[in-house]
Motif scaffolding. Sequence first.
Motif, PDB file in Angstrom:
ATOM      1  N   ALA A 240       0.834  -1.210   0.000  1.00 36.03           N
ATOM      2  CA  ALA A 240       0.000   0.000   0.000  1.00 36.03           C
ATOM      3  C   ALA A 240       0.865   1.255   0.000  1.00 36.03           C
ATOM      4  CB  ALA A 240      -0.927  -0.020   1.222  1.00 36.03           C
ATOM      5  N   LYS A 241       1.922   1.249   0.770  1.00 34.64           N
ATOM      6  CA  LYS A 241       2.802   2.410   0.877  1.00 34.64           C
ATOM      7  C   LYS A 241       3.632   2.614  -0.391  1.00 34.64           C
ATOM      8  CE  LYS A 241       5.976   1.991   3.997  1.00 34.64           C
ATOM      9  NZ  LYS A 241       6.659   1.933   5.313  1.00 34.64           N
ATOM     10  N   TYR A 242       3.984   1.510  -1.060  1.00 37.31           N
ATOM     11  CA  TYR A 242       4.870   1.599  -2.231  1.00 37.31           C
ATOM     12  C   TYR A 242       4.199   2.338  -3.389  1.00 37.31           C
ATOM     13  CZ  TYR A 242       8.521   0.180  -5.499  1.00 37.31           C
ATOM     14  OH  TYR A 242       9.551   0.186  -6.400  1.00 37.31           O
ATOM     15  N   ASN A 243       2.929   2.032  -3.634  1.00 36.26           N
ATOM     16  CA  ASN A 243       2.214   2.688  -4.733  1.00 36.26           C
ATOM     17  C   ASN A 243       0.744   2.847  -4.324  1.00 36.26           C
ATOM     18  OD1 ASN A 243       0.974   3.500  -7.110  1.00 36.26           O
ATOM     19  ND2 ASN A 243       2.249   2.224  -8.421  1.00 36.26           N
ATOM     20  N   PRO A 244       0.443   3.858  -3.509  1.00 39.10           N
ATOM     21  CA  PRO A 244      -0.917   3.989  -2.966  1.00 39.10           C
ATOM     22  C   PRO A 244      -2.011   4.062  -4.029  1.00 39.10           C
ATOM     23  CG  PRO A 244       0.610   5.444  -1.811  1.00 39.10           C
ATOM     24  CD  PRO A 244       1.361   4.884  -2.976  1.00 39.10           C
ATOM     25  N   ALA A 245      -1.766   4.803  -5.117  1.00 41.28           N
ATOM     26  CA  ALA A 245      -2.812   4.962  -6.141  1.00 41.28           C
ATOM     27  C   ALA A 245      -3.143   3.628  -6.799  1.00 41.28           C
ATOM     28  CB  ALA A 245      -2.352   5.978  -7.189  1.00 41.28           C
ATOM     29  N   GLU A 246      -2.107   2.888  -7.202  1.00 38.75           N
ATOM     30  CA  GLU A 246      -2.321   1.576  -7.831  1.00 38.75           C
ATOM     31  C   GLU A 246      -2.980   0.610  -6.839  1.00 38.75           C
ATOM     32  OE1 GLU A 246      -1.560  -1.379 -10.997  1.00 38.75           O
ATOM     33  OE2 GLU A 246      -1.394   0.794 -10.984  1.00 38.75           O
ATOM     34  N   PHE A 247      -2.561   0.692  -5.598  1.00 38.99           N
ATOM     35  CA  PHE A 247      -3.107  -0.201  -4.573  1.00 38.99           C
ATOM     36  C   PHE A 247      -4.597   0.069  -4.376  1.00 38.99           C
ATOM     37  CE2 PHE A 247      -4.022  -1.495  -0.216  1.00 38.99           C
ATOM     38  CZ  PHE A 247      -3.394  -2.726  -0.127  1.00 38.99           C
ATOM     39  N   VAL A 248      -4.965   1.341  -4.250  1.00 38.74           N
ATOM     40  CA  VAL A 248      -6.377   1.694  -4.034  1.00 38.74           C
ATOM     41  C   VAL A 248      -7.226   1.267  -5.227  1.00 38.74           C
ATOM     42  CG1 VAL A 248      -7.990   3.627  -3.847  1.00 38.74           C
ATOM     43  CG2 VAL A 248      -5.923   3.570  -2.423  1.00 38.74           C
ATOM     44  N   ASN A 249      -6.736   1.508  -6.424  1.00 39.64           N
ATOM     45  CA  ASN A 249      -7.525   1.224  -7.627  1.00 39.64           C
ATOM     46  C   ASN A 249      -7.727  -0.270  -7.883  1.00 39.64           C
ATOM     47  OD1 ASN A 249      -7.870   3.924  -8.237  1.00 39.64           O
ATOM     48  ND2 ASN A 249      -6.027   4.022  -9.528  1.00 39.64           N
ATOM     49  N   ASN A 250      -6.733  -1.088  -7.548  1.00 37.30           N
ATOM     50  CA  ASN A 250      -6.789  -2.493  -7.967  1.00 37.30           C
ATOM     51  C   ASN A 250      -6.722  -3.529  -6.846  1.00 37.30           C
ATOM     52  OD1 ASN A 250      -6.690  -2.203 -11.010  1.00 37.30           O
ATOM     53  ND2 ASN A 250      -4.871  -1.038 -10.443  1.00 37.30           N
ATOM     54  N   TYR A 251      -6.286  -3.131  -5.659  1.00 36.80           N
ATOM     55  CA  TYR A 251      -6.029  -4.159  -4.650  1.00 36.80           C
ATOM     56  C   TYR A 251      -6.607  -3.870  -3.258  1.00 36.80           C
ATOM     57  CZ  TYR A 251      -2.825  -6.029  -8.098  1.00 36.80           C
ATOM     58  OH  TYR A 251      -2.300  -6.557  -9.254  1.00 36.80           O
ATOM     59  N   LEU A 252      -6.986  -2.649  -2.972  1.00 39.27           N
ATOM     60  CA  LEU A 252      -7.418  -2.312  -1.619  1.00 39.27           C
ATOM     61  C   LEU A 252      -8.577  -3.189  -1.162  1.00 39.27           C
ATOM     62  CD1 LEU A 252      -7.344  -0.550   0.915  1.00 39.27           C
ATOM     63  CD2 LEU A 252      -8.818   1.108  -0.277  1.00 39.27           C
ATOM     64  N   HIS A 253      -9.596  -3.332  -1.999  1.00 43.49           N
ATOM     65  CA  HIS A 253     -10.782  -4.095  -1.593  1.00 43.49           C
ATOM     66  C   HIS A 253     -10.424  -5.554  -1.327  1.00 43.49           C
ATOM     67  CE1 HIS A 253     -15.004  -5.035  -1.112  1.00 43.49           C
ATOM     68  NE2 HIS A 253     -14.854  -6.045  -1.964  1.00 43.49           N
ATOM     69  N   LYS A 254      -9.649  -6.157  -2.202  1.00 46.21           N
ATOM     70  CA  LYS A 254      -9.290  -7.575  -2.039  1.00 46.21           C
ATOM     71  C   LYS A 254      -8.523  -7.789  -0.743  1.00 46.21           C
ATOM     72  CE  LYS A 254      -8.873  -8.129  -7.056  1.00 46.21           C
ATOM     73  NZ  LYS A 254      -7.921  -8.320  -8.182  1.00 46.21           N
ATOM     74  N   PHE A 255      -7.565  -6.920  -0.493  1.00 52.30           N
ATOM     75  CA  PHE A 255      -6.749  -7.086   0.710  1.00 52.30           C
ATOM     76  C   PHE A 255      -7.528  -6.742   1.977  1.00 52.30           C
ATOM     77  CE2 PHE A 255      -2.821  -6.773  -2.048  1.00 52.30           C
ATOM     78  CZ  PHE A 255      -2.371  -8.061  -1.753  1.00 52.30           C
ATOM     79  N   MET A 256      -8.424  -5.762   1.915  1.00 58.10           N
ATOM     80  CA  MET A 256      -9.202  -5.413   3.102  1.00 58.10           C
ATOM     81  C   MET A 256     -10.176  -6.522   3.462  1.00 58.10           C
ATOM     82  SD  MET A 256      -8.120  -2.836   4.590  1.00 58.10           S
ATOM     83  CE  MET A 256      -9.441  -2.939   5.789  1.00 58.10           C
ATOM     84  N   MET A 257     -10.756  -7.191   2.467  1.00 61.15           N
ATOM     85  CA  MET A 257     -11.625  -8.334   2.755  1.00 61.15           C
ATOM     86  C   MET A 257     -10.839  -9.413   3.501  1.00 61.15           C
ATOM     87  SD  MET A 257     -14.683  -7.618   1.785  1.00 61.15           S
ATOM     88  CE  MET A 257     -14.239  -6.003   2.440  1.00 61.15           C
ATOM     89  N   HIS A 258      -9.606  -9.614   3.076  1.00 69.35           N
ATOM     90  CA  HIS A 258      -8.762 -10.625   3.733  1.00 69.35           C
ATOM     91  C   HIS A 258      -8.406 -10.198   5.156  1.00 69.35           C
ATOM     92  CE1 HIS A 258      -5.808 -13.690   4.405  1.00 69.35           C
ATOM     93  NE2 HIS A 258      -4.818 -12.807   4.510  1.00 69.35           N
ATOM     94  N   LEU A 259      -7.981  -8.952   5.308  1.00 68.49           N
ATOM     95  CA  LEU A 259      -7.568  -8.491   6.633  1.00 68.49           C
ATOM     96  C   LEU A 259      -8.738  -8.509   7.621  1.00 68.49           C
ATOM     97  CD1 LEU A 259      -5.174  -5.523   5.727  1.00 68.49           C
ATOM     98  CD2 LEU A 259      -4.541  -7.762   6.652  1.00 68.49           C
ATOM     99  N   GLN A 260      -9.905  -8.101   7.142  1.00 66.60           N
ATOM    100  CA  GLN A 260     -11.069  -8.101   8.041  1.00 66.60           C
ATOM    101  C   GLN A 260     -11.455  -9.524   8.438  1.00 66.60           C
ATOM    102  OE1 GLN A 260     -13.329  -5.057   5.513  1.00 66.60           O
ATOM    103  NE2 GLN A 260     -14.057  -4.545   7.565  1.00 66.60           N
ATOM    104  N   SER A 261     -11.251 -10.478   7.537  1.00 62.88           N
ATOM    105  CA  SER A 261     -11.535 -11.878   7.897  1.00 62.88           C
ATOM    106  C   SER A 261     -10.573 -12.368   8.976  1.00 62.88           C
ATOM    107  CB  SER A 261     -11.448 -12.780   6.658  1.00 62.88           C
ATOM    108  OG  SER A 261     -10.098 -12.955   6.240  1.00 62.88           O
ATOM    109  N   GLN A 262      -9.344 -11.829   8.978  1.00 64.49           N
ATOM    110  CA  GLN A 262      -8.359 -12.238   9.983  1.00 64.49           C
ATOM    111  C   GLN A 262      -8.723 -11.736  11.381  1.00 64.49           C
ATOM    112  OE1 GLN A 262      -5.680 -14.358   8.925  1.00 64.49           O
ATOM    113  NE2 GLN A 262      -7.204 -14.262   7.301  1.00 64.49           N
ATOM    114  N   LEU A 263      -9.533 -10.680  11.453  1.00 61.03           N
ATOM    115  CA  LEU A 263      -9.947 -10.153  12.755  1.00 61.03           C
ATOM    116  C   LEU A 263     -10.883 -11.108  13.493  1.00 61.03           C
ATOM    117  CD1 LEU A 263     -10.585  -6.396  11.859  1.00 61.03           C
ATOM    118  CD2 LEU A 263      -8.489  -7.459  12.713  1.00 61.03           C
ATOM    119  N   LYS A 264     -11.399 -12.112  12.779  1.00 55.40           N
ATOM    120  CA  LYS A 264     -12.298 -13.080  13.392  1.00 55.40           C
ATOM    121  C   LYS A 264     -11.565 -14.348  13.825  1.00 55.40           C
ATOM    122  CE  LYS A 264     -16.158 -11.546  10.435  1.00 55.40           C
ATOM    123  NZ  LYS A 264     -16.132 -10.252  11.084  1.00 55.40           N
TER     124      LYS A 264
END
Length: 384
Positions: free
Chosen positions: A291-315
Amino acid sequence: MASPHLDTLGRIFTDIRSKYEEVRQKATNELKIHLEVVSREYSSEQLSRYHSEVNRRVSEFIHSSDTTDKIGGILALGVLIDVDHDDSTQKTTRYANYLRSIMRGNDNHCMVLAAKTLGQLAAPGGTLTSELVESEVKQALEWLQIDRQENRRFASALLLRELARSSPTLIYGFIGQILDLIWVALRDQKVLIRETAAEALGVCLAIMKHRDTTNRDMWYAKILEEAKIGLRSASADCIHGSLLIYLQLLDSAGMFMQDSYRETCDTVLRLKDNRDAGIRKLTIKMIPCLAKYNPAEFVNNYLHKFMMHLQSQLKKKDSDERGSAYKAIGEVALAVGSSMGPYLDGILASIKEGLTMKGRNRSQRAEQEAPIFECISMLATAVV
């Protein structure tokens, strides 16, 4: 030699071998102050005799079979390196030999301390610095080539890391040889050896970053290719080692990874549910770096996928896995800012649930809650 000073020295050496780290640290600070006081009060001849007595005690501790003695000896030696201004070849050789005896042992804690102290001894400007660095690097590289003992590989990674930190200019001349041989440690069966080798590689990458671009880019490409080779392996150790390499390249190789950014993100997505716990844990750690390396590319193509994964880890039931996910979410938020908005309700619900969970005791609850509060702090900073 005045006995009050010897009495003080005796007390300090009793404390510096304590099993409690805070007592050892206090004694280390006291030893430095004590030796500075003695140096002002004594003549050159008296001071030389006093340092000989300190050296005798250090040697006794270093060569003891007791771990706390060895730790105390290494800590005291670190003080001596800073305070003893006798810049003789004999002193440097003696201190180096003390530390080499520890590096050839099998106590990991002592080896870590000894490697750091060797780096301190090899700092630029000292007597025999060049000779010492060359000797230790060659020993480390030799152990990587021929030694089957894991303690030797660990010692190699420690030496390369600490010498690169303390003497980057001298280490630069060995970068090519290090990059030929460090892969053995990066694919070792022991995670501690892999992680230490990755840290050594990271310091080497930082050294390359400001050198001539022709060799630098060639070395970067070689490192990336080795990482890709490891990813094609069936070995979890090799895959984990390759992810560690990717992490170091993202952190320390500037914009070199830009052309490989999407491929790297896809690799982390592919491995996030790997059956190996170490690989899963490392992918969590890599998400904020991406996310820090390329925030724009991350937000456009990967943020949702990774956030779904991270939120699942909270359980997850495992508190360490939940803690890693909370920390990663906070760090991602710092990188992408207001783009975290759509995920805040879900995160805050998990935080509320996490803070109501019961630990066995107060200490366990504090340990479980620390990453949650850290996440809250980062979220507040990111989205305000």
